[in-house]
Design a protein around this motif. Structure first.
Motif, PDB file in Angstrom:
ATOM      1  N   UNK A 260       0.840  -1.191   0.000  1.00 54.16           N
ATOM      2  CA  UNK A 260       0.000   0.000   0.000  1.00 54.16           C
ATOM      3  C   UNK A 260       0.880   1.247   0.000  1.00 54.16           C
ATOM      4  N   UNK A 261       0.628   2.122  -0.949  1.00 45.85           N
ATOM      5  CA  UNK A 261       1.457   3.313  -1.085  1.00 45.85           C
ATOM      6  C   UNK A 261       0.569   4.548  -1.096  1.00 45.85           C
ATOM      7  N   UNK A 262       1.045   5.555  -0.415  1.00 45.61           N
ATOM      8  CA  UNK A 262       0.358   6.842  -0.402  1.00 45.61           C
ATOM      9  C   UNK A 262       1.283   7.823  -1.119  1.00 45.61           C
TER      10      UNK A 262
ATOM     11  N   UNK B  17      -2.083   0.359  -4.465  1.00 44.97           N
ATOM     12  CA  UNK B  17      -1.482  -0.878  -3.968  1.00 44.97           C
ATOM     13  C   UNK B  17      -0.583  -1.419  -5.067  1.00 44.97           C
TER      14      UNK B  17
ATOM     15  N   UNK C 245      -6.138  -3.834   6.185  1.00 50.43           N
ATOM     16  CA  UNK C 245      -5.509  -2.836   5.355  1.00 50.43           C
ATOM     17  C   UNK C 245      -4.162  -2.442   5.942  1.00 50.43           C
ATOM     18  N   UNK C 246      -3.143  -2.579   5.120  1.00 48.31           N
ATOM     19  CA  UNK C 246      -1.813  -2.205   5.570  1.00 48.31           C
ATOM     20  C   UNK C 246      -1.704  -0.685   5.541  1.00 48.31           C
ATOM     21  N   UNK C 247      -1.098  -0.134   6.537  1.00 49.04           N
ATOM     22  CA  UNK C 247      -0.941   1.314   6.567  1.00 49.04           C
ATOM     23  C   UNK C 247      -0.087   1.732   5.370  1.00 49.04           C
ATOM     24  N   UNK C 248      -0.646   2.626   4.564  1.00 51.17           N
ATOM     25  CA  UNK C 248       0.026   2.998   3.320  1.00 51.17           C
ATOM     26  C   UNK C 248       1.308   3.757   3.635  1.00 51.17           C
TER      27      UNK C 248
ATOM     28  N   UNK D  61      -9.367  -4.156   3.381  1.00 50.50           N
ATOM     29  CA  UNK D  61      -9.134  -3.985   1.974  1.00 50.50           C
ATOM     30  C   UNK D  61      -9.744  -5.153   1.233  1.00 50.50           C
TER      31      UNK D  61
END
Lengths: 291, 559
Positions: free
Chosen positions: A218-220, A233, B25-28, B53
């Motif tokens: 997961x990428x922000x 993701x 949900x994995x912390x982004x 997710x």
């Protein structure tokens, strides 16, 4: 105190220069072959004397043999005009190594022009169009180009219109310093470099964090140009897809430059400048050895 | 197919765990990017704030799921039964009364365990025995359902008893390759080779534990609390005709004994004390009858009628009628033995008799059991009685008290010393001896009697079958004489049976306990073949673990 990037550029400029030898130039008197005849010692041609010619260039030996006045023509030597354009988008300083590499290349172009009697002008592309930057101030270490870049940064990258607004000199060597990371078609971007009998060169600093990012899971993401956020993701498949698109993007740039006779080289920021120029820029004709 | 270690299948709980981990949900990771225009927007753009997710079928997920499934398979150790494998399982069902509280739970508990036991061999032979050695084999066959039905069919009403003989029998029936399961309600110690299956669970119980009823019609019953908590129970009297007396409430402290008392109504012969019901019902009803002892007709010979000791002795007997003719008497007290009648004979002193000397010694007999005659002083001995007798009490070489041999026409007790010159009336053992004899005579008299007895109590009712027992459940019952032609069927005994085994009514120690997995593991190993690909699965599992590790490490390493 001379900044490290300037030292690095100075060292590179001792070994490499811009591709001045590869063609003839027009401009003020200098030391590079011009398009016409001039006062250099390089013989170019003979032609019959016409009234008004400088009698110092009459070939008297030919007159002795033939009894006709024959003029000796010598090659013109000029100082090539170098127009350096720096892409002012924020991605040019995406990380420290890329920023340094951009500064090194900026200084290298200016040093190369100065060393080879080139008449250099520098432009920073910003939100409000191209802005001039004094090469002398940069080379004296009194102006950091990124001080200008930061204040004029483009939010959406360099556009064809922005580049088209640069007052390139006719027949000049046009050096575009850009990372080419914007979605516009490359043809529109490189066309101004070849207009007006200009000769174009594109130096594209790149970073490994862009070519082989460590994205996974997961990428922000935060777009460095616009500040916009995007949640994604990333898995192996998407990463491989990104890599293919990245390579394809620069293949298109390379093809577009080739179409307009423009030399294009990507200069990785992780390598030493000398090594990068030797291995990336020299084979593409972006630079040439000084000797 | 069976599993040697079914608990290994619990590893499959790892499947939802893995899914949950992948769903969470994995912390982004926040990261600046300069090339987002080269990354197409994904279809499932995750929304900020969601904790879960969408499940993404990544390679890591599949590898982890496969590893969990394979691990469960390996740990559970699947085995395939050999077709020729057989096994005998002997169930010994505890039929003591406490099991009645768990009669409903019994079939279900058995079904779960027997299904498992049945999987240890291709063919299982079931044998069901009761812990009561008097019971015959309840079932023998190959149907587990029928075995369960047979085990559940026998009512558990016995008092506490020794199950060891039946377990020993079961062990021999099962043979070393078989299995013996003792089915009870508490964690009882079992002998080697016997597995315990307990279906009990701790229960609070309040019940009648005893009663005292007088001929006049008053009763006093004991109520026992078998609970660690305070209990409240209502109780009342049910009379003939179904009428219900006043309801009263008992507030009982933990393990308290309480008393309830009352009176029979005039001419009332029976009633039932009832306690509010609980899990153990056998001690919630206490049937009572007004005691009517059997009448003993006694004839005292004229020569003894003035004897003070004899008079007091006869008066001390309960429910006695003195008759004037020996022919109508059940017991004759005389100087001379009448062989046709049960009699107590006090022999007259013999002429020239000498005072016996030596130690007093009692022969082992029901009449002298536990009695000590020390202190008895006898001045002279009488003549030897006629007929076959055996001595009960000796002094030195002189027999002081004799009893007619069992082959005699009627029982007789001979006292061979003069009462007048002895202190026998002050020796309790001697008086008790006479009482015991009189009561033994009474018990052999055919006549009506009414009294309260314990459930399952062995009864001696003269004129009926020997070995009569009171019913195993609380209630009223009659015993009639053995019919002879048209005669017979005469009412000899009317009783009220009550539950009286307080050990069985204490259910605080009841506890469930299933059969351990190791019970049939060895049998399963013996009767089955292992998975031929087990080694391959282990190697594959190792590969999956390494693969999962590599897949997980990959992105981390890049970072």
């Amino acid at each position: 105190m001379t900044p490290a990037w300037m030292e690095s550029a100075r060292g590179a400029a001792g070994y490499f220069r811009l591709p001045f030898r590869s063609r003839t130039w027009s401009g003020r008197v200098g030391s590079w072959a011009g398009k016409g005849s001039g006062g250099s010692i390089d013989f170019q041609d003979h032609r019959p004397y016409v009234p008004g010619d400088d009698p110092r260039h009459v070939d008297w030996q030919a007159y002795a043999r033939t009894g006709h006045y024959v003029m000796k023509l010598y090659r013109e030597e000029v100082s090539p005009a170098v127009d350096l354009v720096l892409d002012g988008s924020r991605s040019m300083s995406f990380d420290e190594s890329k920023k340094r590499r951009t500064l090194e290349l900026f200084a290298f172009v200016l040093l190369s022009a100065r060393t080879n009697q080139g008449a250099a002008r520098a432009w920073i592309l910003g939100e409000d169009g191209p802005s001039p930057a004094s090469p002398a101030l940069v080379l004296e270490g009194r102006l950091d180009p990124f001080d200008l870049v930061d204040s004029r940064a483009l939010a959406g990258g360099v556009g064809a219109a922005t580049l088209g607004a640069v007052p390139f000199r006719p027949g000049s060597l046009r050096v575009l310093l850009t990372d080419a990371l914007f979605p516009d078609p490359p043809e529109a971007m490189v066309r101004p470099l070849a207009a007006g009998r200009g000769r174009g060169v594109v130096l594209a600093p790149s970073a490994r964090s862009e070519s082989s990012p460590d994205w996974m899971g997961a990428m922000d993401f935060e777009d460095c140009e616009t500040g916009a956020r995007r949640l994604e993701r990333i898995d192996e498949t998407r990463l491989a897809d990104y890599g293919a698109r990245y390579r394809n993007h620069f293949d298109q740039w390379r093809a577009a430059c080739r179409r307009y006779g423009i030399a294009f080289a990507r200069i990785p920021s992780e390598e030493e400048l000398m090594q990068a120029l030797r291995e990336r820029a020299l084979p593409e004709g972006v630079v040439e050895p000084c000797r | 197919m069976s599993f040697a270690y079914p608990l290994g299948l619990l590893t499959l709980l790892g499947v939802p765990a893995v899914l949950a981990i992948h769903l969470l949900r994995v912390r982004a990771r926040r990261l600046p990017a300069s090339t987002l225009f080269l990354l197409p927007v994904s279809e499932v753009l995750t929304e900020a704030g969601r904790r879960f997710d969408r499940l993404r079928p990544t390679s890591l997920l599949w590898v982890q799921l496969a590893a969990v499934a394979l691990l469960a398979w390996i740990l559970a150790e699947p085995r395939w039964l050999r077709e020729d494998s057989t096994r005998r399982v002997v169930l010994v069902v505890d039929v003591s009364a406490s099991m009645s509280a768990f009669e409903n739970a019994l079939p279900e508990a058995l079904r779960g365990n027997l299904d498992r036991l049945g999987r240890a061999a291709s063919r299982t032979e079931w044998v069901v025995l009761a812990s009561d050695p008097r019971e015959k084999t309840l079932y023998s066959g190959s149907s587990a359902e029928e075995a369960i039905a047979a085990a559940a069919s026998l009512p558990a009403r016995l008092p506490r008893h020794d199950e060891a003989p039946v377990l020993a029998t079961a062990r021999s029936i099962a043979s070393p390759a078989g299995l013996v399961v003792y089915l009870t309600d508490h964690a009882a110690p079992t002998p080697p080779g016997v597995e315990l299956l307990s279906v009990g669970s701790p229960l609070a119980n309040v019940g009648f534990a005893g009663v005292e009823v007088t001929e006049e019609g008053s009763y006093r019953a004991i109520v026992k609390t078998s609970s660690g908590n305070r209990e409240r129970r209502q109780w009342w009297v049910e009379r003939e005709g179904g009428s219900k007396g006043a309801v009263e409430t008992l507030d009982l402290a933990p393990f308290q004994l309480a008393f309830v008392s009352g009176e029979f109504e005039a001419d009332e012969e029976r009633l039932i004390l009832v306690l509010e019901g609980d899990g153990f019902t056998l001690d919630d009803r206490l049937p009572l009858v007004r005691p009517r002892p059997k009448l003993l007709r006694v004839y005292v010979a004229p020569e003894l009628s003035t004897n003070r000791f004899v008079g007091r002795f006869v008066e001390s007997l309960a429910s006695v009628e003195r008759v004037s003719a020996s022919e109508s008497a059940d017991l004759v007290v005389a100087r001379i033995r009448d062989p046709s009648r049960p009699s107590i004979v006090f022999l007259p002193p013999a002429a020239g008799s000498v005072s016996p000397a030596g130690a007093l010694t009692a022969e082992k007999d029901a009449l002298t059991d536990g009695l000590s005659f020390q202190g008895l002083l006898v001045r002279a001995s009488g003549p030897a009685p006629a007929g076959a007798h055996r001595a009960l009490l000796w002094q030195g070489k002189e027999a002081l008290v004799l009893v007619a041999e069992s082959g005699s026409a009627s029982p007789g007790l001979v006292v061979r010393f003069p009462l007048e010159s002895s202190n026998a009336d002050r020796v309790p053992a001697f008086v008790l001896l006479l009482h015991r004899f009189a009561e033994s005579v009474r018990s052999s008299v055919v006549g009506f009697e009414q009294r309260n007895v314990e459930a399952n109590q062995l009864l001696h009712v003269a004129g009926s079958n020997s070995g009569d027992r009171a019913p195993s459940e609380p209630g009223f019952f009659d015993v009639r004489s053995v019919p002879h032609g048209r005669n017979g069927g005469e009412l000899l005994f009317r009783g009220a049976a009550r539950f009286a085994d307080v050990r069985e009514s204490d259910l605080t120690r009841a506890a469930p306990r299933g059969l351990g997995a190791e019970v049939d593991r060895e049998v399963l190993r013996r009767n089955s073949l292992p998975d031929p690909l087990r080694s391959l699965w282990i190697v594959t599992l190792v590969g999956l673990v390494v693969g999962a590790s590599a897949l997980q490490e990959g992105p981390n390493r890049k970072r």
